[in-house]
Design a protein around this motif. Structure first.
Motif, short mmCIF file in Angstrom:
data_model
loop_
_atom_site.label_atom_id
_atom_site.label_comp_id
_atom_site.label_asym_id
_atom_site.label_seq_id
_atom_site.Cartn_x
_atom_site.Cartn_y
_atom_site.Cartn_z
N THR A 379 0.83 -1.21 0.00
CA THR A 379 0.00 0.00 0.00
C THR A 379 0.86 1.25 0.00
O THR A 379 0.58 2.22 -0.71
N GLU A 382 2.58 1.65 -3.54
CA GLU A 382 1.72 1.98 -4.67
C GLU A 382 1.00 3.31 -4.50
O GLU A 382 0.78 4.02 -5.49
N THR A 383 0.60 3.66 -3.29
CA THR A 383 -0.22 4.86 -3.10
C THR A 383 0.48 5.94 -2.29
O THR A 383 0.03 7.09 -2.30
N ARG A 385 0.50 6.01 0.91
CA ARG A 385 -0.18 6.09 2.21
C ARG A 385 0.24 4.90 3.07
O ARG A 385 0.36 3.77 2.57
#
Length: 518
Positions: A379, A382-383, A385
């Protein structure tokens, strides 16, 4: 998976040569091999797991193997479960040799299957892909022979014929799957050159067209042959095949269940199965014919793209050459980097600031160049966050939409079956066909036209089946006309006859018979 360890071991080439020796001996009905026998076979067949040595005169000579060198390989294969080891005291010539154990080895059943799987992958050629249309006459002849043998209660002949049919149909399905997979790779790949494709496109299209025509011509005859077999007793067929089956380790009930599944699979290839709602599902033959027509369309589309590319002079190769020229002509390095970012759409990497869980081991003040890599979550990568603990998200399922699509599909099949039944109720030349009947008639004509093959300078009648009815196109003096909702259909020297198939008429008569008894 332990059985396949020899394929990934450091001495995998040596293990393969050893197993080839056992496979060759198995083909010659020799089961047990000693280490000396394996070494002799490898040396005789030119196998060379080790490097060649150079003699004093400068010429290289392949060193011969001995049983001492093969022994550790055999012991390792025995530990992996590929070989079975037993003691052979007959090889001892002296008391010292008797005290030194002499082992002989043989392939285990699971080890033999593992070796054949690896050897099959190594020996396979991915470019050998073809459709086996020549087996269709053999299938038809075997089905007629099976009906005759079942009618005569010849159990051994039933078993032999049914086993041959199962092997032939399995090979046909495997070859078709391999062919369409290879064809899809050829259509999608960028490695094939236009010259090689244009050199083989005529043979490829002719091969698929001949297969589609033969499949459409033989499908109704194969379905009729299967119905003839079922009239002689399908359950008796299964019982006779199971009694002659030589797999003695299986019980009679297990053999009957196995042959019942095989017969059902063979039947669904050519005969549509009627569902509880009344509509008939598509057969595997119909799906194979549709896949062939789709493959022909894909090849023609690829041919059009190749032709347009060669005509316009713009291809992937020319585009890459122009791009390479732009890079060469870039005035500065920054301009080349800017061109790279604009063409390939690759930006700079995103840096993440994350502290190590053990601050004493890896302090936060240490430079990124000196600190070891740190594992991060997907996570965060990829983002950007940080991951948050919580319940997994609910899977969104559109059950209502799936149900509506299924109902619409069943309604369409039901309507097509009703239109086909109405079409076969009366002569098509004596009335005006409505929209649904016209659509069914055109589908039948399309199926029949693919099997229209000249034989000895003339064209015999041909058939096409769909939705439980069969269209027969026969010769007729003069022209005929079919009046449809879309206009007039003129046929030159041809006459159409639409009838329900035998199984459809039998299915349609069952509810009336039950009602009469009630």
């Amino acid at each position: 998976m332990r059985l396949f360890s020899f394929a990934t071991a450091e001495k995998r080439t040596d293990y393969l040569w050893v197993l080839r020796a056992f496979d060759s001996a198995r083909a010659a009905y020799v089961v047990l091999l000693h280490a000396d026998d394996v070494a002799e076979w490898i040396n005789r067949n030119g196998g060379r797991p080790q490097a060649a040595r150079v003699e004093s005169d400068g010429q290289s000579e392949v060193a011969r193997l001995t049983g001492t060198e093969i022994g550790p390989l055999l012991d390792q294969l025995h530990q992996w479960g590929v070989l079975e080891r037993s003691y052979d005291g007959t090889r001892a010539a002296t008391l010292a040799e008797y005290r030194n154990r002499h082992y002989v080895y043989q392939l285990t059943q699971a080890g033999f299957q593992a070796y054949r799987a690896v050897a099959g992958v190594l020996e396979s050629r991915l470019d050998e892909a073809s459709l086996s249309r020549l087996v269709l006459p053999e299938l038809l002849a075997d089905l007629h022979a099976l009906a005759e043998a079942n009618r005569a209660a010849d159990a051994e002949r039933v078993y032999r014929t049914l086993r041959r049919l199962d092997a032939t149909l399995t090979d046909m399905a495997a070859r078709a799957a391999h062919f369409y997979l290879s064809l899809g790779d050829m259509v999608r790949t960028t490695e094939i050159t236009p010259e090689s494709f244009l050199a083989h496109k005529d043979a490829l299209l002719a091969h698929m067209r001949d297969f589609s025509m033969d499949l459409a011509r033989f499908a109704p005859r194969l379905a009729a042959a299967i119905e003839e077999i079922e009239e002689t007793g399908a359950e008796d067929l299964v019982e006779r095949a199971a009694k002659c089956d030589e797999r003695v380790l299986l019980s009679l009930a297990e053999r009957q269940a196995d042959w019942r599944i095989r017969w059902h699979g063979l039947r669904t290839w050519f005969v549509a199965v009627a569902a509880e709602s009344g509509e008939s599902s598509s057969t595997e033959t119909d799906r194979l014919r549709e896949a062939t027509m789709s493959a022909i369309a894909a090849v023609l589309s690829l041919l059009r793209r190749v032709t347009e590319t060669r005509r316009g002079g713009v291809s992937r190769e020319s585009a890459l050459r122009h791009l390479a020229g732009w890079f060469t002509a870039a005035p500065t390095t920054d301009s080349a980097h800017a061109l790279y970012d604009a063409v390939f759409g690759l930006g700079k990497p995103r840096h993440l600031a994350l502290e190590h869980p053990d601050a004493e081991l890896i302090p936060s003040a240490r430079s990124w160049w000196e600190a070891p890599p740190l594992e991060i979550s997907r996570t965060l990568a990829e983002t950007g966050r940080p991951p948050a603990a919580g319940a997994p998200a609910r899977i969104q399922r559109n059950d209502a939409g799936i149900r509506r699509l299924r109902e619409a599909q069943l309604d369409a099949q039901r309507a097509r079956a009703e239109a086909a039944k109405s079409l076969a109720a009366a002569d098509v030349h004596q009335r005006v066909l409505d929209e649904r009947e016209t659509e069914v008639l055109l589908r039948l004509l399309d199926a029949a036209s693919t099997a229209w093959v000249p034989v000895s300078g003339r064209v015999d009648g041909t058939t096409g089946s769909d939705s439980g009815v069969t269209l027969t196109v026969s010769q007729h003096s003069g022209s005929t006309v079919v009046r449809t909702a879309r206009g007039l259909l003129h046929l030159n020297n041809r006459k159409l006859d639409v009838r329900q198939t035998t199984r459809s008429r039998a299915t349609a008569g069952k509810p009336e018979a039950r009602g009469g008894r009630a």
